[in-house]
Write a protein that holds these residues in place. Sequence first.
Motif, PDB file in Angstrom:
ATOM      1  N   PHE A 286     -29.626 -14.836  66.244  1.00  0.00           N
ATOM      2  CA  PHE A 286     -28.946 -14.244  65.361  1.00  0.00           C
ATOM      3  C   PHE A 286     -28.516 -14.990  63.980  1.00  0.00           C
ATOM      4  O   PHE A 286     -28.189 -14.625  62.959  1.00  0.00           O
ATOM      5  CB  PHE A 286     -27.586 -13.576  66.067  1.00  0.00           C
ATOM      6  CG  PHE A 286     -27.954 -12.568  66.788  1.00  0.00           C
ATOM      7  CD1 PHE A 286     -27.932 -11.069  66.390  1.00  0.00           C
ATOM      8  CD2 PHE A 286     -28.412 -12.279  68.254  1.00  0.00           C
ATOM      9  CE1 PHE A 286     -28.040  -9.858  66.909  1.00  0.00           C
ATOM     10  CE2 PHE A 286     -28.323 -11.266  68.979  1.00  0.00           C
ATOM     11  CZ  PHE A 286     -28.386 -10.231  68.232  1.00  0.00           C
ATOM     12  N   ASN A 287     -28.158 -16.497  64.493  1.00  0.00           N
ATOM     13  CA  ASN A 287     -27.889 -17.223  63.571  1.00  0.00           C
ATOM     14  C   ASN A 287     -28.720 -17.137  62.263  1.00  0.00           C
ATOM     15  O   ASN A 287     -28.629 -17.059  61.125  1.00  0.00           O
ATOM     16  CB  ASN A 287     -27.628 -18.434  64.090  1.00  0.00           C
ATOM     17  CG  ASN A 287     -26.075 -19.134  64.262  1.00  0.00           C
ATOM     18  OD1 ASN A 287     -25.239 -18.308  63.584  1.00  0.00           O
ATOM     19  ND2 ASN A 287     -25.591 -19.960  65.131  1.00  0.00           N
TER      20      ASN A 287
ATOM     21  N   PHE B 211     -31.018 -14.975  61.634  1.00  0.00           N
ATOM     22  CA  PHE B 211     -31.163 -13.763  60.838  1.00  0.00           C
ATOM     23  C   PHE B 211     -30.019 -13.627  59.897  1.00  0.00           C
ATOM     24  O   PHE B 211     -30.418 -13.085  58.672  1.00  0.00           O
ATOM     25  CB  PHE B 211     -31.073 -12.735  62.128  1.00  0.00           C
ATOM     26  CG  PHE B 211     -31.450 -11.354  61.380  1.00  0.00           C
ATOM     27  CD1 PHE B 211     -32.443 -10.848  60.812  1.00  0.00           C
ATOM     28  CD2 PHE B 211     -30.220 -10.278  61.259  1.00  0.00           C
ATOM     29  CE1 PHE B 211     -32.721  -9.650  60.436  1.00  0.00           C
ATOM     30  CE2 PHE B 211     -30.343  -9.138  60.925  1.00  0.00           C
ATOM     31  CZ  PHE B 211     -31.616  -8.779  60.060  1.00  0.00           C
ATOM     32  N   PHE B 212     -28.850 -13.964  60.262  1.00  0.00           N
ATOM     33  CA  PHE B 212     -27.662 -13.699  59.439  1.00  0.00           C
ATOM     34  C   PHE B 212     -27.490 -14.894  58.425  1.00  0.00           C
ATOM     35  O   PHE B 212     -26.516 -14.659  57.469  1.00  0.00           O
ATOM     36  CB  PHE B 212     -26.381 -13.897  60.090  1.00  0.00           C
ATOM     37  CG  PHE B 212     -26.288 -12.145  60.734  1.00  0.00           C
ATOM     38  CD1 PHE B 212     -25.939 -11.057  59.974  1.00  0.00           C
ATOM     39  CD2 PHE B 212     -26.291 -12.037  62.178  1.00  0.00           C
ATOM     40  CE1 PHE B 212     -25.924  -9.860  60.300  1.00  0.00           C
ATOM     41  CE2 PHE B 212     -26.335 -10.703  62.506  1.00  0.00           C
ATOM     42  CZ  PHE B 212     -25.929  -9.643  61.545  1.00  0.00           C
ATOM     43  N   SER B 213     -28.243 -15.912  58.449  1.00  0.00           N
ATOM     44  CA  SER B 213     -28.248 -17.021  57.393  1.00  0.00           C
ATOM     45  C   SER B 213     -28.604 -16.501  56.097  1.00  0.00           C
ATOM     46  O   SER B 213     -29.873 -15.921  55.875  1.00  0.00           O
ATOM     47  CB  SER B 213     -29.074 -18.184  57.801  1.00  0.00           C
ATOM     48  OG  SER B 213     -30.318 -18.041  57.425  1.00  0.00           O
ATOM     49  N   THR B 214     -27.662 -16.678  55.142  1.00  0.00           N
ATOM     50  CA  THR B 214     -28.116 -16.025  53.763  1.00  0.00           C
ATOM     51  C   THR B 214     -28.515 -17.056  52.851  1.00  0.00           C
ATOM     52  O   THR B 214     -28.495 -16.804  51.626  1.00  0.00           O
ATOM     53  CB  THR B 214     -26.655 -15.359  53.169  1.00  0.00           C
ATOM     54  OG1 THR B 214     -25.682 -16.484  53.213  1.00  0.00           O
ATOM     55  CG2 THR B 214     -26.156 -14.114  54.103  1.00  0.00           C
TER      56      THR B 214
ATOM     57  N   GLU C 119     -33.346  -8.926  52.454  1.00  0.00           N
ATOM     58  CA  GLU C 119     -32.834 -10.082  52.489  1.00  0.00           C
ATOM     59  C   GLU C 119     -33.728 -11.023  51.465  1.00  0.00           C
ATOM     60  O   GLU C 119     -33.032 -11.521  50.541  1.00  0.00           O
ATOM     61  CB  GLU C 119     -32.759 -10.745  53.888  1.00  0.00           C
ATOM     62  CG  GLU C 119     -31.453 -11.147  54.680  1.00  0.00           C
ATOM     63  CD  GLU C 119     -31.770 -11.773  55.706  1.00  0.00           C
ATOM     64  OE1 GLU C 119     -32.427 -11.522  56.694  1.00  0.00           O
ATOM     65  OE2 GLU C 119     -31.251 -12.897  55.937  1.00  0.00           O
TER      66      GLU C 119
ATOM     67  N   TRP D 267     -22.215  -7.266  55.935  1.00  0.00           N
ATOM     68  CA  TRP D 267     -23.070  -8.344  56.510  1.00  0.00           C
ATOM     69  C   TRP D 267     -22.350  -9.683  56.742  1.00  0.00           C
ATOM     70  O   TRP D 267     -22.380 -10.069  57.850  1.00  0.00           O
ATOM     71  CB  TRP D 267     -24.225  -8.802  55.150  1.00  0.00           C
ATOM     72  CG  TRP D 267     -25.247  -9.804  55.622  1.00  0.00           C
ATOM     73  CD1 TRP D 267     -25.202 -11.231  55.547  1.00  0.00           C
ATOM     74  CD2 TRP D 267     -26.373  -9.196  56.304  1.00  0.00           C
ATOM     75  NE1 TRP D 267     -26.441 -11.494  56.083  1.00  0.00           N
ATOM     76  CE2 TRP D 267     -27.200 -10.545  56.435  1.00  0.00           C
ATOM     77  CE3 TRP D 267     -27.051  -7.893  56.857  1.00  0.00           C
ATOM     78  CZ2 TRP D 267     -28.555 -10.437  57.190  1.00  0.00           C
ATOM     79  CZ3 TRP D 267     -28.323  -8.040  57.492  1.00  0.00           C
ATOM     80  CH2 TRP D 267     -29.045  -9.191  57.595  1.00  0.00           C
TER      81      TRP D 267
ATOM     82  N   LYS E  97     -21.935 -10.840  60.468  1.00  0.00           N
ATOM     83  CA  LYS E  97     -22.285 -12.441  60.580  1.00  0.00           C
ATOM     84  C   LYS E  97     -21.170 -13.248  61.658  1.00  0.00           C
ATOM     85  O   LYS E  97     -21.386 -13.794  62.532  1.00  0.00           O
ATOM     86  CB  LYS E  97     -22.414 -13.261  59.625  1.00  0.00           C
ATOM     87  CG  LYS E  97     -22.751 -14.598  59.464  1.00  0.00           C
ATOM     88  CD  LYS E  97     -22.481 -15.085  58.023  1.00  0.00           C
ATOM     89  CE  LYS E  97     -23.053 -16.390  58.225  1.00  0.00           C
ATOM     90  NZ  LYS E  97     -24.344 -17.270  58.039  1.00  0.00           N
TER      91      LYS E  97
ATOM     92  N   ASN F 245     -21.183 -14.445  65.291  1.00  0.00           N
ATOM     93  CA  ASN F 245     -20.865 -15.927  65.461  1.00  0.00           C
ATOM     94  C   ASN F 245     -19.806 -16.389  66.585  1.00  0.00           C
ATOM     95  O   ASN F 245     -19.903 -16.853  67.214  1.00  0.00           O
ATOM     96  CB  ASN F 245     -20.438 -16.573  64.000  1.00  0.00           C
ATOM     97  CG  ASN F 245     -21.705 -17.439  63.595  1.00  0.00           C
ATOM     98  OD1 ASN F 245     -22.517 -17.780  64.265  1.00  0.00           O
ATOM     99  ND2 ASN F 245     -21.447 -17.596  62.261  1.00  0.00           N
TER     100      ASN F 245
END
Lengths: 113, 113
Positions: A96-97, A99-102, B37, B89, B93, B97
């Motif tokens: 998840f981390n 995946f959500f890292s932008t 993304e 988003w 996140k 987290n």
Amino acid sequence: MKRTKENIVYNEEAEQLAKFAKALAHPIRIEILKQLESQSCCFTGDLVDVLPLAQSTISQHLKELKNAGLIQGEVNPPKIKYCVNQENWAKAKKLFNNFFSTENMPSCNDGEC
Amino acid sequence: MKRTKENIVYNEEAEQLAKFAKALAHPIRIEILKQLESQSCCFTGDLVDVLPLAQSTISQHLKELKNAGLIQGEVNPPKIKYCVNQENWAKAKKLFNNFFSTENMPSCNDGEC
DNA sequence: AATAATTATCGTAAATTTGCGATGAACTAT
DNA sequence: ATAGTTCATCGCAAATTTACGATAATTATT
């Protein structure tokens, strides 16, 4: 599903992430995991006391969490102690981390849009 | 669902997290989000070229992602440009987290088990 | 052996999800 | 106006999820 059962193959990481997400896709399962998180472990009976669903229903949700690998059960007769599966929990956290890292996620209003 | 439609009330945060998780609970939707993304934005047509599903099916998945608030669409006639909804988003996140933070999560093999 | 306690499983019903093709709606370009 | 492009929606069928009560399975205690 499709008309006739026909398997579509997806990216494996996407598949794994989706599987974890699916396990989290019901509020009662979120609550169950929160309980397990906070209490280090607990028994199905305890959960039934706290949650507004029938025992058989809780048991089904526990089964799904177990199938996803997020929890595990140890027999402690006649009870069963459920705990978070640390290894897979960490794996899910990482997925998840990631995946959500932008990191290199461009904004929608960039020039090239 | 239950025998008769009867709403059960859950913790609001759990509900929101479950809603986001549900949106992520299908590999194709993971793939779609990855595309958005990486490409900053794209059009439904582009996605249909890349993904192994019918156009109508992709459209449905996009709708679900939109309902969950994870993406948004801007008309750019005759195409529609889909982008990640940055605000939600970020919210998702943060929720994931928090949820996965193992701060005070005791291990299963602690003494008191 | 009989009883009690705890959890899993079965059977059922309703709801939701998934997928497709067909069709519709909106807009462009000819 | 007509035709083409793009995306959404409808209608359908199959699969899955959700929930419950009833019942089975397991183990402890009497």
